[in-house]
Design an enzyme around this catalytic site. Sequence first.
Site, PDB file in Angstrom:
ATOM      1  CD  GLN A  41     -41.355  -1.290 -54.928  1.00 42.62           C
ATOM      2  OE1 GLN A  41     -40.703  -0.567 -55.666  1.00 42.62           O
ATOM      3  NE2 GLN A  41     -40.836  -1.902 -53.889  1.00 42.62           N
ATOM      4  NE  ARG A  98     -35.517   6.734 -60.034  1.00 38.43           N
ATOM      5  CZ  ARG A  98     -35.381   5.438 -59.759  1.00 38.43           C
ATOM      6  NH1 ARG A  98     -35.206   5.036 -58.519  1.00 38.43           N
ATOM      7  NH2 ARG A  98     -35.425   4.543 -60.717  1.00 38.43           N
ATOM      8  CG  HIS A 143     -39.643   1.055 -60.697  1.00 33.26           C
ATOM      9  ND1 HIS A 143     -38.914   1.985 -59.995  1.00 33.26           N
ATOM     10  CD2 HIS A 143     -39.390  -0.126 -60.098  1.00 33.26           C
ATOM     11  CE1 HIS A 143     -38.256   1.398 -59.013  1.00 33.26           C
ATOM     12  NE2 HIS A 143     -38.542   0.101 -59.046  1.00 33.26           N
ATOM     13  CG  ASN A 188     -35.571   1.305 -61.256  1.00 31.56           C
ATOM     14  OD1 ASN A 188     -34.793   2.092 -60.744  1.00 31.56           O
ATOM     15  ND2 ASN A 188     -35.901   0.162 -60.667  1.00 31.56           N
ATOM     16  CD  GLU A 189     -32.911  -1.806 -59.208  1.00 31.10           C
ATOM     17  OE1 GLU A 189     -33.547  -2.880 -59.092  1.00 31.10           O
ATOM     18  OE2 GLU A 189     -32.458  -1.182 -58.237  1.00 31.10           O
ATOM     19  CG  ASN A 328     -31.369   2.240 -58.515  1.00 32.50           C
ATOM     20  OD1 ASN A 328     -31.247   3.464 -58.538  1.00 32.50           O
ATOM     21  ND2 ASN A 328     -32.469   1.631 -58.906  1.00 32.50           N
ATOM     22  CE1 TYR A 330     -31.762  -0.149 -51.705  1.00 31.06           C
ATOM     23  CE2 TYR A 330     -31.257  -0.664 -53.992  1.00 31.06           C
ATOM     24  CZ  TYR A 330     -32.098  -0.091 -53.051  1.00 31.06           C
ATOM     25  OH  TYR A 330     -33.248   0.535 -53.441  1.00 31.06           O
ATOM     26  CD  GLU A 401     -34.397   2.010 -56.374  1.00 28.60           C
ATOM     27  OE1 GLU A 401     -34.058   0.973 -55.742  1.00 28.60           O
ATOM     28  OE2 GLU A 401     -35.230   2.000 -57.291  1.00 28.60           O
ATOM     29  CD  GLU A 457     -38.653  -3.960 -51.584  1.00 28.48           C
ATOM     30  OE1 GLU A 457     -37.829  -4.142 -52.513  1.00 28.48           O
ATOM     31  OE2 GLU A 457     -39.133  -2.846 -51.299  1.00 28.48           O
ATOM     32  CG  PHE A 466     -36.098  -1.219 -48.384  1.00 31.71           C
ATOM     33  CD1 PHE A 466     -34.730  -1.024 -48.504  1.00 31.71           C
ATOM     34  CD2 PHE A 466     -36.615  -2.464 -48.708  1.00 31.71           C
ATOM     35  CE1 PHE A 466     -33.887  -2.040 -48.945  1.00 31.71           C
ATOM     36  CE2 PHE A 466     -35.787  -3.494 -49.147  1.00 31.71           C
ATOM     37  CZ  PHE A 466     -34.419  -3.283 -49.265  1.00 31.71           C
TER      38      PHE A 466
END
Length: 500
Positions: A41, A98, A143, A188-189, A328, A330, A401, A457, A466
């Site tokens: 990203q 991170r 990621h 990650n995720e 993470n 949101y 996150e 994104e 963000f």
Amino acid sequence: MDSQNAAVNGADLSPAEFTSDLHRSDFPKSFVFGTATSAFQVEGATHEGGRGLTVWDKFTYTPGKITDNTNAEVAIDHYHRYKEDIQLIKDLNMDAHRFSIAWSRIIPDGIGRSVNKEGIAFYNRFIDALIEKGIAPYVTLYHWDLPLTLQDKLGGWTNREIVEHFAYYAETCFAAFGDRVKHWITFNEPMQFCYAGYGSGYHAPGRTSERTKSAEGDSSTEPYLAGHNVLISHATAVEIYRSKYKPEQGGSIGFTVDCEWPEPLSDSTEDKEATERRRAFQLGWWLDPIYFGDYPVQMRQNAGDRLPHFTEEEKLLLRDSLDFIGLNHYTTRWVTSQQLPSNPAERNYWVDQGVLTTAEKDGVLIGEKAHSFWLYIVPWGIQRLIEYVWKTYKAPIYICENGMDEFNDPAWTVSNFAKDSTRVKYYQEYLKHVHKAIENGADVRGYFAWSLLDNFEWAAGYTSRFGLYHVDYSTLIRHPKDSARWFSQFLEPKVANPSL
């Protein structure tokens, strides 16, 4: 950029929206505050430094996959501007950062065993520059940016052979950077890249049963198969780290999952059970095999034989293969029950949950909407999530996150974007609930704001911002938003009153 940095550190923020009854000193002394980014990203330089192509490079080059038809060839040029960006982290008074390592910068095709020295040198420079500024590096190994050759030749995460390739990559990183990196995150995720990449086709590599979106893919099986191989890859990397590197390096290693907090839409038994299924499919998919030895019973019941089984050897490998849980978070959703379809052809990871999620109840939204279609501001959800994870798994937690976005409105000026009072309030309120969870006994050890900078994104391209810092995508100049100014004050050490 010196004047911009001074604006962060030197501003006297007196308006009411910047006042807060919470300060970093209210958190445990060892509590870590940091920022977060990911390689694909922010880095750009996709054809520099010996980097190989990734599934996301190919995906962004495919017409119609990215909202604004952009790509990340430049992104925000962090590859060349990392020293400037590290100074921005320092200006925020953050303790840590991170970031992820791009697998294809270390092993360009992901399959070979020749290590790219330029990639190693870049991350060595980056890690050293962080440490020179007193910022601790927290490293994510994966990621989402899978080397393209691994997908094209092996089928990516659906092929069990990927375990040995990830293990080699992980060990290469432990050996090269572990003398300075003391906090590792393997993945990650995984829910996102396993389902969105191999189920809905919304993310790279874009595989799905929907033939209007992809000529290849099986949404009913591939997300589960990919997830199974991710778990074994994680546990294999952890075993390597613990047996060969941790005794000398002394670090810790974890795994980061993402979770919307699910709240039952009504007090009915059906909706409460639906909420439990939603948690099982979001969190239990990844954490239950590690802590309890198998996938959640709700997944076994609803996915049947499409969900792989662990061998006894794999169960032993997975058992307690975490030093900490990365979370993470949101947003929060209401959840209600939905009957499973009788036609097996209609089944997939999402359908198997037997739920409907909604942001509206009795005509009222659960919270103020941010830009992303899925993101509503619901501060109490993060507290309930933390307390549930702590009660269920009893492992240390890092919030890896947390943040919100605004639309990249082409009519807005930098000044418009900088006045992000909604984001300031978001961080204030979410951190209050993180603090409450700690007061209630949860072992939360750190919090990382997403994101340091506006960036690429994923499928939304550059339409979503963000960042704590605004990035002008035409000039790549960074500008602090009010949220950056707020963090710099929130994290500033309190000075004792000499008159007392």
